[in-house]
Design a protein around this motif. Structure first.
Motif, PDB file in Angstrom:
ATOM      1  N   TYR A  30       7.421   4.934   5.145  1.00 49.95           N
ATOM      2  CA  TYR A  30       6.513   4.555   3.618  1.00 49.95           C
ATOM      3  C   TYR A  30       6.302   5.120   2.746  1.00 49.95           C
ATOM      4  CZ  TYR A  30       4.078   0.919   7.139  1.00 49.95           C
ATOM      5  OH  TYR A  30       4.298  -0.053   7.653  1.00 49.95           O
ATOM      6  N   MET A  31       6.409   6.512   2.634  1.00 50.07           N
ATOM      7  CA  MET A  31       6.416   7.505   1.498  1.00 50.07           C
ATOM      8  C   MET A  31       7.635   7.919   1.160  1.00 50.07           C
ATOM      9  SD  MET A  31       2.784   8.497   2.168  1.00 50.07           S
ATOM     10  CE  MET A  31       3.139   9.761   1.237  1.00 50.07           C
ATOM     11  N   GLU A  32       8.734   6.879   1.253  1.00 44.84           N
ATOM     12  CA  GLU A  32      10.368   7.424   0.773  1.00 44.84           C
ATOM     13  C   GLU A  32       9.996   6.139   0.252  1.00 44.84           C
ATOM     14  OE1 GLU A  32      12.702   7.864  -1.302  1.00 44.84           O
ATOM     15  OE2 GLU A  32      12.995   9.565  -0.360  1.00 44.84           O
ATOM     16  N   PRO A  33       9.962   6.078  -1.075  1.00 47.25           N
ATOM     17  CA  PRO A  33      10.032   4.763  -2.591  1.00 47.25           C
ATOM     18  C   PRO A  33      11.277   3.792  -2.247  1.00 47.25           C
ATOM     19  CG  PRO A  33       8.641   6.367  -3.366  1.00 47.25           C
ATOM     20  CD  PRO A  33       9.277   7.553  -2.369  1.00 47.25           C
ATOM     21  N   ARG A  34      12.688   4.487  -1.698  1.00 45.73           N
ATOM     22  CA  ARG A  34      13.608   3.919  -1.374  1.00 45.73           C
ATOM     23  C   ARG A  34      13.729   3.230  -0.227  1.00 45.73           C
ATOM     24  NH1 ARG A  34      17.314   8.884  -2.994  1.00 45.73           N
ATOM     25  NH2 ARG A  34      15.787   9.290  -2.158  1.00 45.73           N
ATOM     26  N   CYS A  35      13.202   3.564   0.786  1.00 49.47           N
ATOM     27  CA  CYS A  35      13.301   3.168   2.343  1.00 49.47           C
ATOM     28  C   CYS A  35      12.581   1.773   2.336  1.00 49.47           C
ATOM     29  CB  CYS A  35      12.822   4.412   3.204  1.00 49.47           C
ATOM     30  SG  CYS A  35      12.466   4.638   5.089  1.00 49.47           S
ATOM     31  N   VAL A  36      13.711   0.795   3.321  1.00 51.24           N
ATOM     32  CA  VAL A  36      13.293  -0.397   3.364  1.00 51.24           C
ATOM     33  C   VAL A  36      13.266  -0.456   4.755  1.00 51.24           C
ATOM     34  CG1 VAL A  36      13.222  -0.954   0.816  1.00 51.24           C
ATOM     35  CG2 VAL A  36      15.661  -1.157   2.351  1.00 51.24           C
ATOM     36  N   SER A  37      14.312   0.376   5.984  1.00 55.70           N
ATOM     37  CA  SER A  37      14.924   0.269   7.117  1.00 55.70           C
ATOM     38  C   SER A  37      14.747   1.377   7.509  1.00 55.70           C
ATOM     39  CB  SER A  37      15.381  -0.756   7.472  1.00 55.70           C
ATOM     40  OG  SER A  37      17.145  -0.285   6.622  1.00 55.70           O
ATOM     41  N   ILE A  38      14.987   1.331   9.054  1.00 57.15           N
ATOM     42  CA  ILE A  38      14.743   2.914   9.677  1.00 57.15           C
ATOM     43  C   ILE A  38      15.807   2.394  10.713  1.00 57.15           C
ATOM     44  CG2 ILE A  38      12.536   3.532   9.030  1.00 57.15           C
ATOM     45  CD1 ILE A  38      10.965   2.705  11.854  1.00 57.15           C
ATOM     46  N   ASN A  39      16.178   3.508  11.243  1.00 54.90           N
ATOM     47  CA  ASN A  39      17.153   3.693  12.932  1.00 54.90           C
ATOM     48  C   ASN A  39      16.137   4.900  13.614  1.00 54.90           C
ATOM     49  OD1 ASN A  39      19.345   2.191  11.581  1.00 54.90           O
ATOM     50  ND2 ASN A  39      20.271   3.226  10.889  1.00 54.90           N
ATOM     51  N   VAL A  40      15.929   4.448  14.402  1.00 49.09           N
ATOM     52  CA  VAL A  40      15.386   5.906  15.234  1.00 49.09           C
ATOM     53  C   VAL A  40      16.150   5.750  16.980  1.00 49.09           C
ATOM     54  CG1 VAL A  40      13.328   4.139  15.647  1.00 49.09           C
ATOM     55  CG2 VAL A  40      13.286   6.206  16.020  1.00 49.09           C
ATOM     56  N   ASN A  78       8.053  -2.060   2.392  1.00 45.94           N
ATOM     57  CA  ASN A  78       7.747  -0.832   1.670  1.00 45.94           C
ATOM     58  C   ASN A  78       7.386  -1.563   0.081  1.00 45.94           C
ATOM     59  OD1 ASN A  78       6.877   1.414   0.079  1.00 45.94           O
ATOM     60  ND2 ASN A  78       9.089   2.189   1.088  1.00 45.94           N
ATOM     61  N   HIS A  79       6.348  -1.293  -0.535  1.00 50.64           N
ATOM     62  CA  HIS A  79       5.451  -2.063  -1.369  1.00 50.64           C
ATOM     63  C   HIS A  79       5.872  -1.268  -2.801  1.00 50.64           C
ATOM     64  CE1 HIS A  79       3.687  -5.731  -0.214  1.00 50.64           C
ATOM     65  NE2 HIS A  79       3.101  -4.894   1.216  1.00 50.64           N
ATOM     66  N   CYS A  80       6.529   0.080  -2.512  1.00 51.03           N
ATOM     67  CA  CYS A  80       7.188   1.225  -3.809  1.00 51.03           C
ATOM     68  C   CYS A  80       8.449   0.820  -4.038  1.00 51.03           C
ATOM     69  CB  CYS A  80       6.914   1.963  -2.849  1.00 51.03           C
ATOM     70  SG  CYS A  80       4.850   2.771  -2.925  1.00 51.03           S
ATOM     71  N   HIS A  81       9.508   0.047  -2.986  1.00 51.92           N
ATOM     72  CA  HIS A  81      10.684  -0.369  -3.758  1.00 51.92           C
ATOM     73  C   HIS A  81      11.217  -0.826  -4.272  1.00 51.92           C
ATOM     74  CE1 HIS A  81      14.746  -0.501  -2.379  1.00 51.92           C
ATOM     75  NE2 HIS A  81      14.638  -1.881  -2.312  1.00 51.92           N
ATOM     76  N   SER A  82       9.925  -2.136  -4.866  1.00 50.37           N
ATOM     77  CA  SER A  82      10.253  -2.787  -6.185  1.00 50.37           C
ATOM     78  C   SER A  82       9.910  -1.181  -7.512  1.00 50.37           C
ATOM     79  CB  SER A  82       9.366  -3.671  -6.682  1.00 50.37           C
ATOM     80  OG  SER A  82       7.717  -3.427  -6.364  1.00 50.37           O
ATOM     81  N   ASP A  83       9.254  -0.599  -7.099  1.00 48.64           N
ATOM     82  CA  ASP A  83       9.481   1.175  -8.764  1.00 48.64           C
ATOM     83  C   ASP A  83       8.237   0.518  -9.065  1.00 48.64           C
ATOM     84  OD1 ASP A  83       9.433   2.448 -10.052  1.00 48.64           O
ATOM     85  OD2 ASP A  83      10.619   2.345 -11.065  1.00 48.64           O
ATOM     86  N   PRO A  84       6.919  -0.366  -8.903  1.00 42.17           N
ATOM     87  CA  PRO A  84       5.712  -0.436  -9.423  1.00 42.17           C
ATOM     88  C   PRO A  84       4.935   0.765 -10.597  1.00 42.17           C
ATOM     89  CG  PRO A  84       5.304   0.823  -7.569  1.00 42.17           C
ATOM     90  CD  PRO A  84       6.355   0.291  -7.320  1.00 42.17           C
ATOM     91  N   CYS A  85       5.571   2.201 -10.038  1.00 43.54           N
ATOM     92  CA  CYS A  85       4.528   3.106 -11.023  1.00 43.54           C
ATOM     93  C   CYS A  85       6.203   3.628 -11.426  1.00 43.54           C
ATOM     94  CB  CYS A  85       4.047   4.407  -9.633  1.00 43.54           C
ATOM     95  SG  CYS A  85       3.494   4.102  -8.900  1.00 43.54           S
ATOM     96  N   ARG A  86       5.872   3.165 -13.035  1.00 41.99           N
ATOM     97  CA  ARG A  86       7.414   3.295 -14.394  1.00 41.99           C
ATOM     98  C   ARG A  86       6.807   4.517 -14.548  1.00 41.99           C
ATOM     99  NH1 ARG A  86       7.043  -2.104 -12.885  1.00 41.99           N
ATOM    100  NH2 ARG A  86       9.098  -2.853 -12.396  1.00 41.99           N
ATOM    101  N   GLU A  87       5.611   5.227 -14.911  1.00 41.70           N
ATOM    102  CA  GLU A  87       5.215   6.154 -15.577  1.00 41.70           C
ATOM    103  C   GLU A  87       6.702   6.940 -15.646  1.00 41.70           C
ATOM    104  OE1 GLU A  87       3.711   6.400 -18.360  1.00 41.70           O
ATOM    105  OE2 GLU A  87       3.180   3.951 -18.260  1.00 41.70           O
ATOM    106  N   LYS A  88       6.648   8.709 -15.799  1.00 40.36           N
ATOM    107  CA  LYS A  88       7.831   9.215 -16.392  1.00 40.36           C
ATOM    108  C   LYS A  88       7.497  10.013 -14.646  1.00 40.36           C
ATOM    109  CE  LYS A  88      10.341  13.016 -18.647  1.00 40.36           C
ATOM    110  NZ  LYS A  88      10.477  14.170 -19.797  1.00 40.36           N
ATOM    111  N   ASN A  89       6.207  10.590 -15.068  1.00 43.56           N
ATOM    112  CA  ASN A  89       5.731  11.882 -13.620  1.00 43.56           C
ATOM    113  C   ASN A  89       4.578  11.150 -12.810  1.00 43.56           C
ATOM    114  OD1 ASN A  89       6.807  13.631 -15.106  1.00 43.56           O
ATOM    115  ND2 ASN A  89       5.069  13.359 -16.813  1.00 43.56           N
ATOM    116  N   GLU A  90       5.208   9.773 -12.572  1.00 44.26           N
ATOM    117  CA  GLU A  90       4.098   8.853 -11.416  1.00 44.26           C
ATOM    118  C   GLU A  90       4.869   9.012 -10.278  1.00 44.26           C
ATOM    119  OE1 GLU A  90       1.008   6.010 -13.490  1.00 44.26           O
ATOM    120  OE2 GLU A  90       3.245   5.293 -12.021  1.00 44.26           O
ATOM    121  N   LEU A  91       4.351   8.952  -8.933  1.00 48.35           N
ATOM    122  CA  LEU A  91       4.671   8.398  -7.651  1.00 48.35           C
ATOM    123  C   LEU A  91       4.219   7.468  -7.060  1.00 48.35           C
ATOM    124  CD1 LEU A  91       5.684  12.310  -6.052  1.00 48.35           C
ATOM    125  CD2 LEU A  91       7.306  11.059  -7.076  1.00 48.35           C
ATOM    126  N   CYS A  92       5.084   6.195  -6.155  1.00 48.38           N
ATOM    127  CA  CYS A  92       4.513   5.861  -5.515  1.00 48.38           C
ATOM    128  C   CYS A  92       3.933   6.295  -4.413  1.00 48.38           C
ATOM    129  CB  CYS A  92       5.432   4.492  -5.708  1.00 48.38           C
ATOM    130  SG  CYS A  92       4.621   3.534  -4.863  1.00 48.38           S
TER     131      CYS A  92
END
Length: 233
Positions: A30-40, A78-92
């Motif tokens: 959830y805290m990694e914007p590029r993550c959409v699946s896991i192996n554990v 992961n709702h951050c995967h679509s990159d909704p925070c597009r300002e240069k210095n923002e994190l999702c």
């Protein structure tokens, strides 16, 4: 999607962590914007390996599962995967709002559009930011990059009065270096140590290294020494 037992997705791992259970691995995704699946797994071990993946099983080449006994594979919404925070210095960050994500400023920035530098100066002083550095009105200031030394000196008979000091890192562009894990790094001994060296003297030499400040306040981050001072009669 339900967890798939004894399977993993290979070739799409962006980060590997050690976790205690599946829920902790999911939180890291959830805290990694590029993550959409896991192996554990292995699930029968106290400490488990958590793979954060940037792909899901969708039938495309390279997205098939391979057998690995004792592991689970799980797609994560992961709702951050679509990159909704597009300002240069923002994190999702996932969660927090009814939209299931929120946009926050990266460390070192502030403001509604995250385009304002955080004030690096001491309280009650005006900070003027410049590229790679800054200066504080109503005081003199000096920056000493890690491993270097620098002398500060007052004219005539005036003496140094140290106003503030920090050994660590407060800004990404000051003493630029590839090793920066945090920009919220402050050695608690900074002010006392610099005052012991410089206070009441006409000149003194500042040394920027962990040994001078009681140890490393933030391992893995290249640091520097900031000092604000005045020359007074």
């Amino acid at each position: 999607m339900e967890p798939i037992s004894d399977k993993v997705l290979l070739g799409h791992v962006i980060r590997r962590e050690q976790v205690s259970d599946e829920g902790q691995c999911r939180d890291k995704c959830y805290m990694e914007p590029r993550c959409v699946s896991i192996n554990v797994g292995p699930m029968n071990q106290v400490t488990k390996t958590c793979d954060l993946n940037n792909a899901i099983v969708d039938g495309s080449p390279g997205s098939t599962l391979e057998q690995r006994i004792g592991y689970l594979h799980l797609a994560v919404e992961n709702h951050c995967h679509s990159d909704p925070c597009r300002e240069k210095n923002e994190l999702c960050q996932v969660g927090f709002t009814e939209k299931r994500y929120r946009c926050v400023c990266k460390e070192g920035y502030q403001g509604t559009r995250c385009n304002e530098d955080v004030d690096d100066c001491a309280p009650n002083m005006t900070c003027v930011n410049e590229y790679g550095s800054f200066f504080c009105k109503d005081s003199l200031s000096v920056i000493v990059c890690d491993g270097n030394t620098k002398e500060i000196r007052c004219e005539s008979m005036s003496k140094i009065r140290v106003l503030w000091a920090n050994y660590g890192r407060l800004h990404p562009k000051t003493c630029t270096h590839p090793s920066i894990r945090t920009i919220n790094c402050r050695a608690s001994t900074s002010l006392n140590n610099v005052r012991n060296i410089c206070q009441g003297k006409t000149a003194c030499t500042l040394r920027s290294n962990s040994g001078s400040f009681g140890g490393d306040p933030c391992g893995g981050t290249y640091k520097y020494l900031l000092v604000g001072y005045k020359c007074e009669n």
